[in-house]
Design a protein around this motif. Structure first.
Motif, PDB file in Angstrom:
ATOM      1  N   LEU A 177      63.797  71.262  62.595  1.00 49.19           N
ATOM      2  CA  LEU A 177      63.978  70.965  61.179  1.00 49.19           C
ATOM      3  C   LEU A 177      64.894  69.763  61.043  1.00 49.19           C
ATOM      4  O   LEU A 177      66.086  69.842  61.354  1.00 49.19           O
ATOM      5  N   LYS A 178      64.307  68.656  60.617  1.00 48.45           N
ATOM      6  CA  LYS A 178      65.088  67.460  60.376  1.00 48.45           C
ATOM      7  C   LYS A 178      65.652  67.483  58.950  1.00 48.45           C
ATOM      8  O   LYS A 178      65.506  68.451  58.229  1.00 48.45           O
ATOM      9  N   ARG A 179      66.275  66.402  58.573  1.00 53.26           N
ATOM     10  CA  ARG A 179      66.904  66.375  57.261  1.00 53.26           C
ATOM     11  C   ARG A 179      65.882  66.439  56.144  1.00 53.26           C
ATOM     12  O   ARG A 179      66.095  67.103  55.128  1.00 53.26           O
ATOM     13  N   SER A 180      64.737  65.792  56.331  1.00 51.86           N
ATOM     14  CA  SER A 180      63.778  65.704  55.241  1.00 51.86           C
ATOM     15  C   SER A 180      62.401  66.241  55.589  1.00 51.86           C
ATOM     16  O   SER A 180      61.516  66.218  54.727  1.00 51.86           O
ATOM     17  N   LYS A 181      62.176  66.731  56.807  1.00 50.13           N
ATOM     18  CA  LYS A 181      60.843  67.235  57.141  1.00 50.13           C
ATOM     19  C   LYS A 181      60.919  68.235  58.284  1.00 50.13           C
ATOM     20  O   LYS A 181      61.886  68.283  59.046  1.00 50.13           O
ATOM     21  N   PHE A 182      59.866  69.024  58.361  1.00 52.93           N
ATOM     22  CA  PHE A 182      59.683  70.034  59.398  1.00 52.93           C
ATOM     23  C   PHE A 182      58.683  69.477  60.404  1.00 52.93           C
ATOM     24  O   PHE A 182      57.549  69.159  60.044  1.00 52.93           O
ATOM     25  N   VAL A 183      59.095  69.354  61.674  1.00 53.80           N
ATOM     26  CA  VAL A 183      58.313  68.657  62.685  1.00 53.80           C
ATOM     27  C   VAL A 183      57.909  69.636  63.781  1.00 53.80           C
ATOM     28  O   VAL A 183      58.720  70.446  64.239  1.00 53.80           O
ATOM     29  N   ILE A 184      56.642  69.566  64.181  1.00 50.37           N
ATOM     30  CA  ILE A 184      56.119  70.320  65.326  1.00 50.37           C
ATOM     31  C   ILE A 184      55.764  69.319  66.417  1.00 50.37           C
ATOM     32  O   ILE A 184      55.007  68.374  66.179  1.00 50.37           O
ATOM     33  N   GLU A 185      56.302  69.515  67.607  1.00 50.20           N
ATOM     34  CA  GLU A 185      56.116  68.570  68.703  1.00 50.20           C
ATOM     35  C   GLU A 185      55.661  69.295  69.960  1.00 50.20           C
ATOM     36  O   GLU A 185      55.843  70.510  70.099  1.00 50.20           O
ATOM     37  N   LYS A 186      55.071  68.519  70.866  1.00 52.56           N
ATOM     38  CA  LYS A 186      54.776  69.031  72.193  1.00 52.56           C
ATOM     39  C   LYS A 186      56.078  69.196  72.958  1.00 52.56           C
ATOM     40  O   LYS A 186      56.957  68.333  72.914  1.00 52.56           O
ATOM     41  N   LEU A 187      56.194  70.291  73.663  1.00 56.52           N
ATOM     42  CA  LEU A 187      57.434  70.595  74.380  1.00 56.52           C
ATOM     43  C   LEU A 187      57.442  69.845  75.702  1.00 56.52           C
ATOM     44  O   LEU A 187      56.621  70.105  76.586  1.00 56.52           O
ATOM     45  N   HIS A 188      58.349  68.886  75.831  1.00 53.25           N
ATOM     46  CA  HIS A 188      58.511  68.103  77.049  1.00 53.25           C
ATOM     47  C   HIS A 188      59.814  68.524  77.715  1.00 53.25           C
ATOM     48  O   HIS A 188      60.876  68.504  77.090  1.00 53.25           O
ATOM     49  N   LEU A 189      59.735  68.908  78.986  1.00 50.14           N
ATOM     50  CA  LEU A 189      60.929  69.298  79.717  1.00 50.14           C
ATOM     51  C   LEU A 189      61.660  68.057  80.213  1.00 50.14           C
ATOM     52  O   LEU A 189      61.035  67.120  80.711  1.00 50.14           O
ATOM     53  N   PRO A 190      62.981  68.028  80.095  1.00 52.74           N
ATOM     54  CA  PRO A 190      63.731  66.862  80.583  1.00 52.74           C
ATOM     55  C   PRO A 190      63.760  66.852  82.104  1.00 52.74           C
ATOM     56  O   PRO A 190      63.521  67.869  82.759  1.00 52.74           O
ATOM     57  N   PRO A 191      64.037  65.705  82.718  1.00 54.78           N
ATOM     58  CA  PRO A 191      64.117  65.644  84.183  1.00 54.78           C
ATOM     59  C   PRO A 191      65.266  66.476  84.703  1.00 54.78           C
ATOM     60  O   PRO A 191      66.360  66.485  84.135  1.00 54.78           O
ATOM     61  N   ASP A 192      65.006  67.185  85.794  1.00 57.43           N
ATOM     62  CA  ASP A 192      66.001  68.080  86.387  1.00 57.43           C
ATOM     63  C   ASP A 192      66.866  67.271  87.340  1.00 57.43           C
ATOM     64  O   ASP A 192      66.577  67.154  88.526  1.00 57.43           O
ATOM     65  N   ILE A 193      67.932  66.707  86.805  1.00 56.59           N
ATOM     66  CA  ILE A 193      68.819  65.867  87.619  1.00 56.59           C
ATOM     67  C   ILE A 193      70.181  66.511  87.826  1.00 56.59           C
ATOM     68  O   ILE A 193      71.039  65.951  88.488  1.00 56.59           O
ATOM     69  N   ALA A 194      70.378  67.686  87.253  1.00 60.72           N
ATOM     70  CA  ALA A 194      71.695  68.333  87.388  1.00 60.72           C
ATOM     71  C   ALA A 194      71.942  68.761  88.820  1.00 60.72           C
ATOM     72  O   ALA A 194      73.026  68.586  89.368  1.00 60.72           O
ATOM     73  N   ASP A 195      70.902  69.317  89.490  1.00 57.10           N
ATOM     74  CA  ASP A 195      71.086  69.764  90.868  1.00 57.10           C
ATOM     75  C   ASP A 195      71.291  68.594  91.804  1.00 57.10           C
ATOM     76  O   ASP A 195      72.055  68.666  92.759  1.00 57.10           O
ATOM     77  N   ASP A 196      70.592  67.490  91.544  1.00 60.54           N
ATOM     78  CA  ASP A 196      70.748  66.335  92.409  1.00 60.54           C
ATOM     79  C   ASP A 196      72.145  65.760  92.311  1.00 60.54           C
ATOM     80  O   ASP A 196      72.741  65.346  93.313  1.00 60.54           O
TER      81      ASP A 196
END
Length: 287
Positions: free
Chosen positions: A244-263
């Motif tokens: 929920l943004k300030r002025s609209k309700f947005v539906i997006e494809k779920l993209h996983l971020p790169p797993d760089i924490a373990d590295d």
């Protein structure tokens, strides 16, 4: 019955004009050319936001509500659960008289619109029925399961025989506490299309997950019926999330971020060695 229908109508957000939407799409900056990974320029850009193919009033400004003049220009009928004197024996006997009253209101409105469309072709329009929070605790009684299923069957018959479409919101998570353990599946089988909104509010694991930090919940598509077609529509992906943004309700494809924490953690734990030293050696000068 949970909320006054008139107040619900007055809270509807105002739709954006198609001209503004077209202008926003035309003013998007062009992507910069890549100097190193130049081959990525040949790929089509991925737009994660789920936008409709045609602009049919799908865009709304949540910061503004519809003007009273716009609401008065449309034929809106509200039912608040107080018209129980209506006698509708053709719907059968309901233990809760609210179901028969609501069905009688919907049937009379659908019949009136169908009659007007038959007499005047220019007045032909789709009747949009919105039932908010059906099956909430205000509808509960000792014969809740039987009344609710009968109501769904009769409502589906009315929608099928008229130029109507119905949107129903049901708190299905409350049905797990009833005696009928299969009511959850029975109700879902009545729908042509079904989806769940799973909010992250109050869920510690989802809120702590870095993959969901940009979203407010998940959109789970649970049923797609091949309605008036040989095969059902299959979307490109079922992993959808909403925010929920300030002025609209947005539906997006779920993209996983790169797993760089373990590295990063592994690189910090390594002991610095000389370039000619072995990786698993105990001494820094072990040749």
């Amino acid at each position: 019955m949970d909320e006054d229908a008139t107040q619900l109508i007055n809270k509807l957000p105002t739709p954006l004009e198609e001209i503004k939407t077209a202008e926003n799409n035309s003013t998007m900056p062009e992507p910069e050319t890549m100097r190193i990974a130049f081959r990525y320029n040949q790929l089509t850009p991925v737009d994660s936001e789920q936008k409709p193919a045609t602009s049919l009033g799908h865009y709304f400004d949540l910061t503004k509500t519809m003007s009273p003049d716009m609401l008065l220009a449309h034929d809106v009928t509200c039912w608040n659960g107080g018209e129980l004197e209506t006698n509708a024996p053709e719907f059968g006997s309901f233990n809760n008289p609210n179901y028969a009253s609501l069905l009688s209101c919907i049937r009379s409105k659908a019949g009136e619109q169908q009659f007007n469309a038959a007499s005047d072709e220019s007045s032909k329009n789709v009747l949009r029925i919105c039932l908010n929070s059906m099956g909430s605790p205000l509808w509960y009684d000792k014969n809740f399961s039987e009344d609710f299923l009968r109501f769904m069957v009769l409502l589906k018959a009315i929608v099928r025989n008229t130029l109507s479409v119905c949107l129903i919101t049901v708190p299905l998570h409350l049905f797990n506490h009833l005696d009928d353990v299969y009511l959850f599946k029975k109700v879902r089988n009545m729908f042509d299309f079904s989806f769940d909104l799973e909010a992250f509010a109050g869920q510690m694991e989802e809120q702590a997950n870095p993959a969901f930090k940009e979203y407010h919940g998940l959109l789970n598509i649970t049923k797609i019926t091949p309605f008036n077609s040989l095969a059902s529509y299959h979307p490109k992906t079922l992993d959808l999330a909403f925010k929920l943004k300030r002025s609209k309700f947005v539906i997006e494809k779920l993209h996983l971020p790169p797993d760089i924490a373990d590295d990063d953690g592994a690189s910090k734990s390594q002991v610095p060695t000389m370039s000619c030293a072995s990786v698993g050696g105990k001494s820094k000068l072990d040749f």
